[in-house]
Scaffold this motif. Sequence first.
Motif, PDB file in Angstrom:
ATOM      1  N   GLN A  19       0.829  -1.211   0.000  1.00  5.58           N
ATOM      2  CA  GLN A  19       0.000   0.000   0.000  1.00  5.58           C
ATOM      3  C   GLN A  19       0.862   1.259   0.000  1.00  5.58           C
ATOM      4  N   ALA A  20       1.926   1.254   0.814  1.00  7.93           N
ATOM      5  CA  ALA A  20       2.811   2.414   0.876  1.00  7.93           C
ATOM      6  C   ALA A  20       3.510   2.635  -0.469  1.00  7.93           C
ATOM      7  N   GLU A  21       3.977   1.551  -1.079  1.00  7.42           N
ATOM      8  CA  GLU A  21       4.647   1.668  -2.370  1.00  7.42           C
ATOM      9  C   GLU A  21       3.689   2.192  -3.436  1.00  7.42           C
ATOM     10  N   SER A  22       2.474   1.703  -3.434  1.00 10.69           N
ATOM     11  CA  SER A  22       1.469   2.160  -4.387  1.00 10.69           C
ATOM     12  C   SER A  22       1.155   3.642  -4.193  1.00 10.69           C
ATOM     13  N   PHE A  23       1.005   4.040  -2.926  1.00 14.76           N
ATOM     14  CA  PHE A  23       0.705   5.437  -2.624  1.00 14.76           C
ATOM     15  C   PHE A  23       1.830   6.351  -3.086  1.00 14.76           C
ATOM     16  N   VAL A  24       3.058   6.020  -2.722  1.00 17.62           N
ATOM     17  CA  VAL A  24       4.203   6.855  -3.095  1.00 17.62           C
ATOM     18  C   VAL A  24       4.353   6.890  -4.617  1.00 17.62           C
ATOM     19  N   GLY A  25       4.141   5.754  -5.274  1.00 19.57           N
ATOM     20  CA  GLY A  25       4.241   5.703  -6.732  1.00 19.57           C
ATOM     21  C   GLY A  25       3.191   6.525  -7.453  1.00 19.57           C
ATOM     22  N   SER A  26       2.084   6.822  -6.773  1.00 18.39           N
ATOM     23  CA  SER A  26       1.004   7.574  -7.406  1.00 18.39           C
ATOM     24  C   SER A  26       1.165   9.084  -7.265  1.00 18.39           C
ATOM     25  N   ILE A  27       2.148   9.521  -6.498  1.00 14.71           N
ATOM     26  CA  ILE A  27       2.326  10.945  -6.247  1.00 14.71           C
ATOM     27  C   ILE A  27       3.213  11.557  -7.320  1.00 14.71           C
ATOM     28  N   THR A  28       2.788  12.702  -7.819  1.00 16.08           N
ATOM     29  CA  THR A  28       3.577  13.454  -8.784  1.00 16.08           C
ATOM     30  C   THR A  28       4.048  14.731  -8.103  1.00 16.08           C
ATOM     31  N   ALA A  29       5.338  14.978  -8.157  1.00 18.01           N
ATOM     32  CA  ALA A  29       5.882  16.195  -7.550  1.00 18.01           C
ATOM     33  C   ALA A  29       5.481  17.407  -8.371  1.00 18.01           C
ATOM     34  N   ALA A  30       4.973  18.417  -7.685  1.00 14.82           N
ATOM     35  CA  ALA A  30       4.596  19.661  -8.350  1.00 14.82           C
ATOM     36  C   ALA A  30       4.542  20.766  -7.310  1.00 14.82           C
ATOM     37  N   GLY A  31       4.791  21.976  -7.745  1.00 15.79           N
ATOM     38  CA  GLY A  31       4.687  23.107  -6.827  1.00 15.79           C
ATOM     39  C   GLY A  31       5.892  23.227  -5.918  1.00 15.79           C
ATOM     40  N   GLY A  32       5.711  23.981  -4.868  1.00 22.65           N
ATOM     41  CA  GLY A  32       6.800  24.263  -3.938  1.00 22.65           C
ATOM     42  C   GLY A  32       6.859  23.271  -2.795  1.00 22.65           C
ATOM     43  N   THR A  33       7.724  23.578  -1.859  1.00 22.86           N
ATOM     44  CA  THR A  33       7.937  22.734  -0.698  1.00 22.86           C
ATOM     45  C   THR A  33       7.344  23.416   0.519  1.00 22.86           C
ATOM     46  N   ASP A  34       6.500  22.699   1.255  1.00 18.72           N
ATOM     47  CA  ASP A  34       5.902  23.237   2.474  1.00 18.72           C
ATOM     48  C   ASP A  34       6.271  22.320   3.626  1.00 18.72           C
ATOM     49  N   HIS A  35       7.473  22.524   4.165  1.00 17.44           N
ATOM     50  CA  HIS A  35       7.975  21.681   5.242  1.00 17.44           C
ATOM     51  C   HIS A  35       7.069  21.717   6.459  1.00 17.44           C
ATOM     52  N   LEU A  36       6.567  22.904   6.799  1.00 17.04           N
ATOM     53  CA  LEU A  36       5.774  23.061   8.014  1.00 17.04           C
ATOM     54  C   LEU A  36       4.504  22.226   7.967  1.00 17.04           C
ATOM     55  N   GLN A  37       3.754  22.303   6.875  1.00 15.38           N
ATOM     56  CA  GLN A  37       2.504  21.538   6.779  1.00 15.38           C
ATOM     57  C   GLN A  37       2.765  20.034   6.768  1.00 15.38           C
ATOM     58  N   ALA A  38       3.829  19.612   6.087  1.00 11.48           N
ATOM     59  CA  ALA A  38       4.165  18.181   6.059  1.00 11.48           C
ATOM     60  C   ALA A  38       4.496  17.682   7.460  1.00 11.48           C
ATOM     61  N   LEU A  39       5.257  18.469   8.208  1.00  9.28           N
ATOM     62  CA  LEU A  39       5.626  18.063   9.566  1.00  9.28           C
ATOM     63  C   LEU A  39       4.426  18.060  10.501  1.00  9.28           C
ATOM     64  N   LYS A  40       3.563  19.055  10.377  1.00 10.13           N
ATOM     65  CA  LYS A  40       2.361  19.097  11.223  1.00 10.13           C
ATOM     66  C   LYS A  40       1.471  17.884  10.950  1.00 10.13           C
ATOM     67  N   LEU A  41       1.316  17.526   9.682  1.00  9.31           N
ATOM     68  CA  LEU A  41       0.517  16.359   9.321  1.00  9.31           C
ATOM     69  C   LEU A  41       1.122  15.095   9.920  1.00  9.31           C
ATOM     70  N   ALA A  42       2.418  14.933   9.782  1.00 10.14           N
ATOM     71  CA  ALA A  42       3.092  13.758  10.338  1.00 10.14           C
ATOM     72  C   ALA A  42       2.949  13.707  11.854  1.00 10.14           C
ATOM     73  N   MET A  43       3.092  14.838  12.518  1.00 10.93           N
ATOM     74  CA  MET A  43       3.016  14.881  13.977  1.00 10.93           C
ATOM     75  C   MET A  43       1.619  14.540  14.497  1.00 10.93           C
ATOM     76  N   ARG A  44       0.582  14.854  13.720  1.00  9.92           N
ATOM     77  CA  ARG A  44      -0.797  14.521  14.136  1.00  9.92           C
ATOM     78  C   ARG A  44      -1.006  13.011  14.237  1.00  9.92           C
ATOM     79  N   LEU A  45      -0.196  12.237  13.519  1.00 11.85           N
ATOM     80  CA  LEU A  45      -0.314  10.780  13.569  1.00 11.85           C
ATOM     81  C   LEU A  45       0.340  10.193  14.820  1.00 11.85           C
ATOM     82  N   ARG A  46       1.049  11.025  15.570  1.00  5.21           N
ATOM     83  CA  ARG A  46       1.716  10.619  16.812  1.00  5.21           C
ATOM     84  C   ARG A  46       2.698   9.453  16.626  1.00  5.21           C
ATOM     85  N   PRO A  47       3.583   9.529  15.612  1.00 10.67           N
ATOM     86  CA  PRO A  47       4.556   8.447  15.417  1.00 10.67           C
ATOM     87  C   PRO A  47       5.700   8.569  16.415  1.00 10.67           C
ATOM     88  N   ASP A  48       6.481   7.518  16.508  1.00  6.84           N
ATOM     89  CA  ASP A  48       7.698   7.560  17.319  1.00  6.84           C
ATOM     90  C   ASP A  48       8.821   8.265  16.564  1.00  6.84           C
TER      91      ASP A  48
END
Length: 122
Positions: A19-48
Amino acid sequence: PKILPSPQMLFADENGLRQAESFVGSITAAGGTDHLQALKLAMRLRPDVIFLLTDADEPPLTPKQLADLHQNNTAIINVIELKSPPQPGKSPATKRSFLRQLADENRGQYKSIDTTSLTPAP
């Protein structure tokens, strides 16, 4: 625009890896980089552990954003920066990278990978 599924944690079994490989393979890079939003999203999942892979050090996170992330974070943040070597004649940046600081302040490691050393998959 493509609608992404709700973020969720997956087990690292064969099904989760597919599932992870399929998801990553379906993403197309476009636009700019938003480190803050990516980190906030990841942190909401409460990973280690969070692995932030980025090809950009711009726009940088501000000192306040770095402090807020550190204060609200329980995960280790590792940063992998994919970048080209400095152009001949250009002096490399002397200031401390905010990406390195992000990793250091969140018990993680920072690694810079020269993209010219990578070989494409067959």
